[in-house]
Design an enzyme around this catalytic site. Structure first.
Site: not given
Ligand code: AMP
Length: 290
Positions: A30, A37, A153
């Site tokens: 997102m 990310h 998720q």
């Molecule tokens: P989001 O933009 O929040 O939907 O996250 C996109 C992807 O990045 C998802 O698969 C999240 O689980 C992963 N993600 C977000 N924060 C972290 C983190 N601190 N460590 C590892 N993966 C992350």
């Protein structure tokens, strides 16, 4: 790096890449990138011929009182950073492009969602799975990378891929943390200074819980009670949940005798912060999905 805004063009590119037998790695996001990310994108870069990242703040997965409008966005900075990570295609569809009409088919998941974040966010994972079904069909990845920070998720995407026969390998990537241990999150910007200092206690409390398992405590009630006491002592926010479940099935457990998730969520004033640790019956942390 090429920026793609239409489904048609993205799907044409992916179809062509498949014809050329290119292995496609895909990272769904997102946006508002942070190190979490970047770790996903770099890992995908190392393991595939072509890497596609999408940025789409998906309205379907936000509840009516959640932060869809105020969710942080910075397309320009994200684009520059994705390019530095070696991404080949950045897919940036608008809401109208993804949902031109009110959908008449939506995904509905029954299992793995009546616990953890699913309990306090009804419909959230239906929205996640609906958008991912579309994105998987558009991008046609061979491998997809999801962060274990959002472990529920990962568990529901695992179910989607298995039950709906997507020919995709799911990689669960370990949580990236700040130097003090707080899990990196786009929502951390909403914490004030005091809350930011307190928030590290999510991880510290979970680590304490895991240590109890290493020390031989197997009863989840005892572990949850101690984690709750630590949070109560150190955090002003309201605890949403502290749960211990089997992973990735997310079923209740009587003893820690299998792969287990210990997870917590806390409501601070402007943000709900989540964290988890996944370990085996000896309390050892493992990469459980790949
Ligand atoms: P989001 O933009 O929040 O939907 O996250 C996109 C992807 O990045 C998802 O698969 C999240 O689980 C992963 N993600 C977000 N924060 C972290 C983190 N601190 N460590 C590892 N993966 C992350």
């Amino acid at each position: 790096m090429e920026i793609i805004r239409t489904i048609k063009q993205m799907q044409q590119i992916s179809t062509q890449l498949k014809k050329e037998y290119k292995q496609i790695g895909y990272v769904a996001t997102m946006g508002y990138f942070h190190e979490g990310h970047h770790n996903l994108m770099r890992r995908a870069r190392n393991e595939n011929d072509i890497v596609i990242t999408s940025i789409f703040v998906n309205p379907l997965q936000f509840g009516p009182n959640e932060d869809f409008e105020k969710y942080p966005r910075d397309e320009e900075k994200d684009s520059q950073e994705a390019e530095k990570d070696g991404i080949d295609y950045l897919f940036l569809p608008s809401v109208d492009e993804m949902y031109p009409n009110k959908s008449i088919i939506n995904m509905h998941i029954d299992g793995r969602v009546d616990v953890l974040c699913g309990k306090s966010r009804p419909g959230h994972f239906n929205g996640v799975l609906t958008v991912l079904t579309k994105l998987f069909h558009i991008i046609q990845p061979d491998k997809t990378y999801f962060g274990l920070k959002d472990a529920q998720q990962v568990a529901v995407v695992d179910a989607l891929i298995q039950e709906h026969n997507f020919p995709i390998e799911l990689i669960g990537v370990p949580t990236t943390r700040e130097s003090d241990g707080l899990a990196k999150s786009s929502r951390n910007v909403f914490l004030n200074r005091q809350e930011r200092e307190e928030a590290v206690w999510l991880y510290k409390s979970l680590l304490h819980g895991k240590q109890l398992v290493v020390d031989g405590v197997k009863n989840p009630d005892i572990i949850i009670k101690e984690v709750r006491e630590l949070l109560r002592e150190h955090v002003t926010g309201e605890v949403d949940y502290i749960e211990m479940l089997s992973y990735p099935e997310l079923m209740p457990i009587i003893d820690v005798d299998q792969n287990t998730i210990l997870a917590a969520a806390v409501y601070f004033k402007e943000a709900r912060i989540i964290d988890n640790i996944i370990f085996n019956s000896d309390g050892q942390i493992k990469e459980l999905i790949n």
